[in-house]
Design a protein around this motif. Structure first.
Motif, mmCIF file in Angstrom:
data_model
loop_
_atom_site.group_PDB
_atom_site.id
_atom_site.type_symbol
_atom_site.label_atom_id
_atom_site.label_comp_id
_atom_site.label_asym_id
_atom_site.label_seq_id
_atom_site.Cartn_x
_atom_site.Cartn_y
_atom_site.Cartn_z
ATOM 1 N N ASN A 35 0.875 -1.430 0.059
ATOM 2 C CA ASN A 35 -0.010 -0.001 0.058
ATOM 3 C C ASN A 35 0.823 1.162 0.088
ATOM 4 N N ALA A 36 0.575 2.133 -0.792
ATOM 5 C CA ALA A 36 1.354 3.315 -1.192
ATOM 6 C C ALA A 36 1.487 4.401 0.258
ATOM 7 N N ILE A 37 0.704 4.198 0.981
ATOM 8 C CA ILE A 37 0.386 5.067 2.077
ATOM 9 C C ILE A 37 0.608 4.381 3.384
ATOM 10 N N THR A 38 0.257 3.246 3.582
ATOM 11 C CA THR A 38 0.730 2.550 5.012
ATOM 12 C C THR A 38 1.789 1.615 4.756
ATOM 13 N N GLY A 39 2.236 1.298 3.403
ATOM 14 C CA GLY A 39 3.400 0.406 3.455
ATOM 15 C C GLY A 39 3.252 -0.828 3.383
ATOM 16 N N GLN A 40 2.022 -1.377 3.718
ATOM 17 C CA GLN A 40 1.699 -2.609 4.318
ATOM 18 C C GLN A 40 1.241 -3.631 3.247
ATOM 19 N N LEU A 41 1.830 -4.943 3.191
ATOM 20 C CA LEU A 41 1.665 -5.938 2.399
ATOM 21 C C LEU A 41 0.176 -6.247 1.739
ATOM 22 N N GLU A 42 0.015 -6.139 0.663
ATOM 23 C CA GLU A 42 -1.038 -6.563 -0.195
ATOM 24 C C GLU A 42 -1.213 -7.306 -1.195
ATOM 25 N N ILE A 43 -2.093 -8.173 -1.372
ATOM 26 C CA ILE A 43 -2.254 -9.115 -2.469
ATOM 27 C C ILE A 43 -3.473 -9.137 -3.057
ATOM 28 N N PHE A 44 -3.517 -9.211 -4.383
ATOM 29 C CA PHE A 44 -4.714 -9.323 -5.237
ATOM 30 C C PHE A 44 -4.675 -10.425 -6.079
ATOM 31 N N ARG A 45 -5.953 -11.133 -6.159
ATOM 32 C CA ARG A 45 -6.410 -12.204 -7.198
ATOM 33 C C ARG A 45 -7.442 -11.927 -8.030
ATOM 34 N N ALA A 46 -7.003 -11.542 -9.525
ATOM 35 C CA ALA A 46 -8.107 -11.325 -10.446
ATOM 36 C C ALA A 46 -8.647 -9.986 -9.821
ATOM 37 N N GLY A 47 -8.003 -8.927 -9.473
ATOM 38 C CA GLY A 47 -8.489 -7.837 -9.246
ATOM 39 C C GLY A 47 -9.241 -7.557 -7.876
ATOM 40 N N VAL A 48 -9.324 -8.788 -7.060
ATOM 41 C CA VAL A 48 -9.958 -8.591 -6.113
ATOM 42 C C VAL A 48 -8.827 -8.874 -4.596
ATOM 43 N N GLN A 49 -9.097 -8.004 -3.774
ATOM 44 C CA GLN A 49 -7.902 -7.792 -2.770
ATOM 45 C C GLN A 49 -8.215 -9.269 -1.770
ATOM 46 N N VAL A 50 -6.991 -9.915 -1.536
ATOM 47 C CA VAL A 50 -7.011 -10.913 -0.608
ATOM 48 C C VAL A 50 -6.830 -10.708 0.721
ATOM 49 N N GLU A 51 -7.596 -11.230 1.617
ATOM 50 C CA GLU A 51 -7.347 -11.119 3.092
ATOM 51 C C GLU A 51 -6.225 -11.645 3.766
ATOM 52 N N ILE A 52 -5.303 -10.984 4.455
ATOM 53 C CA ILE A 52 -4.047 -11.416 4.869
ATOM 54 C C ILE A 52 -4.080 -11.271 6.418
ATOM 55 N N PRO A 53 -3.362 -12.186 7.228
ATOM 56 C CA PRO A 53 -3.387 -12.132 8.621
ATOM 57 C C PRO A 53 -2.850 -10.983 9.009
ATOM 58 N N ILE A 54 -3.314 -10.356 10.079
ATOM 59 C CA ILE A 54 -2.853 -8.784 10.415
ATOM 60 C C ILE A 54 -1.314 -8.896 10.530
#
Length: 552
Positions: A35-54
């Motif tokens: 994420n460009a603001i928080t810097g946190q890891l993000e994952i997308f699959r087919a344009g949909v954001q994937v839930e990641i353990p906190i």
């Protein structure tokens, strides 16, 4: 490169869920990024954001992803587990962890399968065939798929060497050089080698000492650099998006991206082709716009968590000073409007720091100090020379108010006196004042007693000395008193390899850099290498210092 940043721009504009996603790499149908603001890891699959353990979302700093045998792999630097230099007096582990990543019902799970002894700054390089070979600069893993599942074989890199390129079953190595521990290799000693790599690195053949190799091929052949722009552009494109739109929470803006962008600003002013100039202008504009957007946020702004005791977000004067110096050098490329927009969020603090870890103290002498009780190990004492020098350079470059000039002059006088600069030493100390001599009077809340930097009995690293030199050069150009001999003295140190090539940025008549010095900086494997590469390679082209002469 325009296509890479154009893709990022599209992702910014695709809606709320993906508006701040910076894609780093893809694997097995997954897009990995931050994420460009928080810097946190993000994952997308087919344009949909994937839930990641906190815990993974917050603490996994992504370094690259790849696919092998239909499995997605992700290399991360664990922010909670690693203890970097500058965080505490004692050093903790520095390693990156390799995970397989699976997604079920929209949620990601991570299985740690191996690790690499690498810090936060790496450029992941991969070769995927029957096996998978992944490498950072100083370590590799080969993944082999067998009847009982995957096996992970560590491939050691020869001590003192770093990987510059990886192709097929060959690797291009460069011998490192630490001026604190050894003399610079003589001109006739090769520093590059082409080696075979499987589960070990072997059959190394030295590249002739008068050649800078690049564009390694799978069969072990390579090109010899004869053109500055071709060589620099090759590495520029290999670095990809580098630190684009990254936060400063792990200090990558201050200690990685500033080097890269300063290199681009310098490169624009050199005799490169019109199309490359256009690309550099576009890239610099987009990069500095991203930093400006970040600086305008309430959180994280330009704060870092990397060096605070419990990873609290704190803003360092040295960090915003380094950003300011880069923006000033890029002003002629990006224009006054963007430069002033970027500086508007930092210039007030540079001139009168009230919300930073550091302050400008007049007692016991003018110096930059860490505020007492700040969540930093050396609170309450003066900063090292390079932290003070970074502030001096930024203040001097940004039209300093008259009231600041005698304060800066006094700081410079202290540095010159304590380090005996009048004697023109080859090297000097990392710090002066009590940071160097030590303290036992409780002036630091978090470290009541310390024996001081002098107890380590080592001079400052060349990168820190280079910051010190740039500070005095900038101050002199701002009309602040600096010894008359200093510019020629700095030029001599650059020529002898005792200051970084980019110190030439502050010298009116840049120093000549001989080939046997410049070759150490002629390749960029990481973004922070780029500024030195630009100054080293263009020095070679302008002087014709090599038998494989670089020509326009």
């Amino acid at each position: 490169m325009k296509k890479i940043l154009a893709l990022v721009s599209i992702l910014f504009a695709t809606g709320a869920s993906a508006s701040e996603f910076i894609e780093l790499s893809g694997a097995a149908g997954l897009s990995f990024g931050r994420n460009a603001i928080t810097g946190q890891l993000e994952i997308f699959r087919a344009g949909v954001q994937v839930e990641i353990p906190i815990d993974a979302k917050i603490n996994y700093y992504p370094q690259g992803a790849f696919e092998f045998e239909d499995t997605a792999y992700l290399l991360v630097y664990d922010l909670a587990a690693n203890v970097p230099s500058g965080h505490r007096l004692s050093r903790g582990k520095q390693e990156s962890d390799l995970y397989t990543v699976t997604v079920n019902e929209g949620s990601a799970s991570f299985d740690r399968v191996s690790s690499l002894p690498l810090g936060i700054d790496i450029k992941l390089r991969t070769v995927i065939d029957d096996d998978a070979l992944i490498c950072g600069t100083t370590a590799c893993i080969r993944i082999q798929d067998g009847w009982l599942g995957a096996s992970y074989i560590h491939v050691p890199v020869p001590a003192g060497y770093e990987i510059v390129e990886l192709q097929g079953s060959h690797v291009l190595l460069q011998k490192g050089w630490d001026d604190l521990a050894e003399n610079m290799p003589p001109p006739d000693e090769p520093i590059f080698s082409i080696c075979s790599i499987t589960t070990e690195i072997y059959d190394c053949e030295a590249v002739p000492a008068n050649v800078i190799p690049y564009s390694l091929q799978a069969d072990g052949t390579y090109l010899s650099a004869t053109n500055a722009e071709a060589l620099i552009r090759f590495d520029y494109e290999r670095l990809g998006i580098a630190n684009y739109a990254e936060t400063n929470l792990e200090a990558r803006v201050a200690w990685s991206n500033v080097y890269f962008l300063s290199g681009l600003a310098a490169l624009y002013k050199m005799p490169v082709s019109d199309d490359f100039k256009s690309e550099i202008m576009d890239r610099l504009t987009r990069e500095i716009e991203a930093i400006a957007r970040l600086g305008e946020t309430t959180y994280p702004g330009l704060a870092t968590r990397r060096y605070s005791l419990d990873r609290e977000p704190i803003t360092f004067l040295i960090h915003i000073s380094r950003i300011a110096r880069m923006v000033e050098h890029a002003r002629a490329v990006i224009g006054d409007d963007l430069a002033n927009r970027m500086l508007s969020s930092v210039l007030t603090q540079i001139r009168n720091p009230r919300n930073t870890v550091e302050l400008i103290s007049l007692v016991p002498r003018p110096e930059v100090q860490y505020r007492k009780y700040m969540p930093f190990w050396a609170d309450g004492v003066n900063v090292p020379w390079n932290y003070q020098s970074g502030w001096i350079e930024a203040a001097s470059l940004t039209n300093p108010p008259e009231a600041l000039k005698p304060i800066i002059a006094s700081m410079i006088e202290s540095f010159i006196a304590e380090e005996n600069i009048q004697q023109r030493p080859d090297k000097w100390s990392y710090a002066g004042g009590v940071f160097n001599s030590g303290w036992d009077d409780g002036r630091s809340y978090h470290t009541p007693t310390w024996q001081g930097q002098k107890s380590l009995n080592i001079p400052a690293h060349i990168s820190y000395r280079s910051m010190d030199a740039l500070a005095l050069l900038a101050a002199s150009n701002a009309g602040i008193s600096v010894p008359d001999f200093f510019e020629q003295y700095a030029a001599d140190l650059i020529n002898r390899g005792l200051l970084y090539p980019f110190v030439n940025e502050g010298i009116n008549a840049p120093a000549r850099i001989p080939f046997h010095v410049a070759r150490h900086y002629a390749r960029s494997a990481l973004p922070w290498h780029f500024q030195n590469q630009v100054w080293a390679v263009w020095s070679l082209q302008s002087s014709g210092e090599t038998t494989t002469k670089m020509t326009e």
